[in-house]
Design a protein around this motif. Structure first.
Motif, PDB file in Angstrom:
ATOM      1  N   UNK A 107       0.868  -1.477  -0.220  1.00 48.59           N
ATOM      2  CA  UNK A 107      -0.013   0.048  -0.148  1.00 48.59           C
ATOM      3  C   UNK A 107       0.936   1.032  -0.003  1.00 48.59           C
ATOM      4  N   UNK A 108       1.563   1.215   0.351  1.00 43.99           N
ATOM      5  CA  UNK A 108       3.296   2.520   0.985  1.00 43.99           C
ATOM      6  C   UNK A 108       3.397   2.569  -0.778  1.00 43.99           C
ATOM      7  N   UNK A 109       3.663   1.689  -1.027  1.00 45.22           N
ATOM      8  CA  UNK A 109       4.220   1.969  -2.587  1.00 45.22           C
ATOM      9  C   UNK A 109       3.668   2.474  -3.751  1.00 45.22           C
ATOM     10  N   UNK A 110       2.450   1.797  -3.649  1.00 44.44           N
ATOM     11  CA  UNK A 110       0.847   2.411  -4.509  1.00 44.44           C
ATOM     12  C   UNK A 110       0.797   3.171  -4.337  1.00 44.44           C
ATOM     13  N   UNK A 111       1.461   4.276  -2.903  1.00 43.57           N
ATOM     14  CA  UNK A 111      -0.196   5.487  -2.776  1.00 43.57           C
ATOM     15  C   UNK A 111       1.282   7.129  -2.965  1.00 43.57           C
ATOM     16  N   UNK A 112       2.372   6.157  -3.493  1.00 43.87           N
ATOM     17  CA  UNK A 112       3.154   7.332  -4.019  1.00 43.87           C
ATOM     18  C   UNK A 112       1.724   8.335  -5.582  1.00 43.87           C
ATOM     19  N   UNK A 139       8.823  -0.377  -7.373  1.00 43.74           N
ATOM     20  CA  UNK A 139       7.933  -1.323  -8.182  1.00 43.74           C
ATOM     21  C   UNK A 139       8.358  -3.128  -8.325  1.00 43.74           C
ATOM     22  N   UNK A 140       9.141  -3.125  -8.946  1.00 45.51           N
ATOM     23  CA  UNK A 140       9.700  -4.372  -9.160  1.00 45.51           C
ATOM     24  C   UNK A 140      10.186  -4.525  -8.179  1.00 45.51           C
ATOM     25  N   UNK A 141      10.609  -4.309  -7.361  1.00 44.33           N
ATOM     26  CA  UNK A 141      11.858  -4.793  -5.802  1.00 44.33           C
ATOM     27  C   UNK A 141      10.200  -5.106  -5.130  1.00 44.33           C
ATOM     28  N   UNK A 147       5.540  -5.549  -7.805  1.00 38.08           N
ATOM     29  CA  UNK A 147       4.478  -5.385  -8.440  1.00 38.08           C
ATOM     30  C   UNK A 147       4.193  -4.981 -10.098  1.00 38.08           C
ATOM     31  N   UNK A 148       5.482  -5.678 -11.129  1.00 36.36           N
ATOM     32  CA  UNK A 148       5.483  -5.348 -12.126  1.00 36.36           C
ATOM     33  C   UNK A 148       6.818  -6.374 -12.158  1.00 36.36           C
ATOM     34  N   UNK A 149       6.742  -6.470 -13.683  1.00 32.54           N
ATOM     35  CA  UNK A 149       7.681  -7.721 -14.347  1.00 32.54           C
ATOM     36  C   UNK A 149       8.381  -6.929 -15.276  1.00 32.54           C
ATOM     37  N   UNK A 150       9.924  -7.857 -16.067  1.00 32.38           N
ATOM     38  CA  UNK A 150      10.667  -6.821 -16.883  1.00 32.38           C
ATOM     39  C   UNK A 150      10.352  -7.509 -17.625  1.00 32.38           C
ATOM     40  N   UNK A 151      11.007  -7.258 -19.381  1.00 30.57           N
ATOM     41  CA  UNK A 151      11.084  -7.943 -20.336  1.00 30.57           C
ATOM     42  C   UNK A 151      12.642  -7.967 -21.220  1.00 30.57           C
TER      43      UNK A 151
END
Length: 104
Positions: free
Chosen positions: A10-15, A53-55, A58-62
């Motif tokens: 929630x803290x990550x997504x609050x930004x 977001x990666x850490x 929440x997201x993956x990279x390609x």
């Protein structure tokens, strides 16, 4: 019950910028160039937010040539949404049953 992982998420997504990135990635997989265009953020600022977001998972990279594409992990968002849905159901039952602790 919310776990410390849920609270950290929630803290990550609050930004506001990270939430904007997540919202954009919900619609399509994008590279950082697309995200810069869409958000107006500077490259270094965007990169820092993408790292968070990666850490947080929440997201993956390609990798794709010299670009890196970012994809939202819907299971992470769904898990958090499920926690909020559970809280809403508990609150609804509390209101309907007029659950109230009496004062001493």
């Amino acid at each position: 019950m919310m776990t410390s992982v849920d609270i950290d998420l929630m803290r990550v997504l609050a930004d506001p910028l990270r939430l904007r990135i997540v919202t954009l990635l919900a619609g399509e997989t994008l590279c950082s160039t697309h995200l810069i265009e869409e958000t107006g953020a500077r490259q270094t600022n965007l990169s820092n937010h993408l790292k968070v977001l990666r850490e947080a998972g929440v997201v993956d990279t390609e990798p794709c040539g010299r670009f890196t594409y970012y994809r939202l992990r819907p299971d992470v968002i769904a898990s958090l949404a499920g926690q909020f849905a559970g809280l809403a159901e508990t609150a609804r039952a509390t209101v309907e049953n007029n659950v109230k602790r009496s004062c001493p």
